[in-house]
Design a protein around this motif. Structure first.
Motif, PDB file in Angstrom:
ATOM      1  N   MET A 144      56.844  21.294  40.408  1.00  0.00           N
ATOM      2  CA  MET A 144      58.234  20.821  40.411  1.00  0.00           C
ATOM      3  C   MET A 144      58.527  20.012  39.147  1.00  0.00           C
ATOM      4  N   ASP A 154      58.769  22.424  36.278  1.00  0.00           N
ATOM      5  CA  ASP A 154      60.006  23.198  36.382  1.00  0.00           C
ATOM      6  C   ASP A 154      61.262  22.338  36.212  1.00  0.00           C
ATOM      7  N   ARG A 155      61.072  21.049  35.999  1.00  0.00           N
ATOM      8  CA  ARG A 155      62.164  20.080  35.863  1.00  0.00           C
ATOM      9  C   ARG A 155      63.031  19.983  37.132  1.00  0.00           C
ATOM     10  N   ALA A 156      62.389  20.164  38.264  1.00  0.00           N
ATOM     11  CA  ALA A 156      63.069  19.943  39.547  1.00  0.00           C
ATOM     12  C   ALA A 156      62.868  18.499  39.991  1.00  0.00           C
ATOM     13  N   PRO A 178      67.655  18.609  40.179  1.00  0.00           N
ATOM     14  CA  PRO A 178      67.142  19.677  39.310  1.00  0.00           C
ATOM     15  C   PRO A 178      68.190  20.193  38.314  1.00  0.00           C
ATOM     16  N   THR A 227      67.866  19.904  34.257  1.00  0.00           N
ATOM     17  CA  THR A 227      67.959  21.106  33.418  1.00  0.00           C
ATOM     18  C   THR A 227      69.030  20.937  32.345  1.00  0.00           C
TER      19      THR A 227
END
Length: 122
Positions: free
Chosen positions: A38, A41-43, A70, A74
């Protein structure tokens, strides 16, 4: 992913409470590898503090990550912000919200925070 530098207290605006990655995994009922994914994934946002990767506690509400986090991360990343700069952006007080963008993400102003994150790239 580059290794984040250590964030020291008083160096930047920030949350009152931090969670370690195992604490986040427990709160979200996930494996630690999923928490790492996470972050990649930049969540979820994590920074190194006192030598340990930590997540601002208010970004993990109850047993989920804040719904709009998220997307905001982003947008900030696409605007050229690194994790440290995103943390500073999220925790810089803004009288027009009121409070910080991080605090506003948990309430009815979340869409406004996303709009501002999008505008940060222009």
């Amino acid at each position: 992913m580059t290794e984040p530098r250590d964030v020291n207290a008083g160096e930047t605006p920030g949350p009152a409470e931090w969670l370690t990655l195992p604490d986040v995994a427990e709160r979200l009922d996930l494996g630690i590898s999923k928490v790492h994914q996470m972050i990649r994934d930049r969540a979820l946002l994590a920074v190194r503090r006192d030598g340990i990767m930590r997540v601002p506690a208010e970004l993990v509400a109850n047993s989920t990550v804040l719904k709009h986090l998220p997307g905001v991360l982003t947008l900030l990343h696409d605007a050229g912000y690194n994790d440290q700069e995103a943390l500073e952006w999220l925790y810089t007080e803004d009288d027009t919200l009121p409070g910080s963008p991080a605090a506003a993400l948990a309430g009815p102003r979340a869409t406004e925070v996303k709009r501002r994150a999008q505008a940060a790239g222009f």
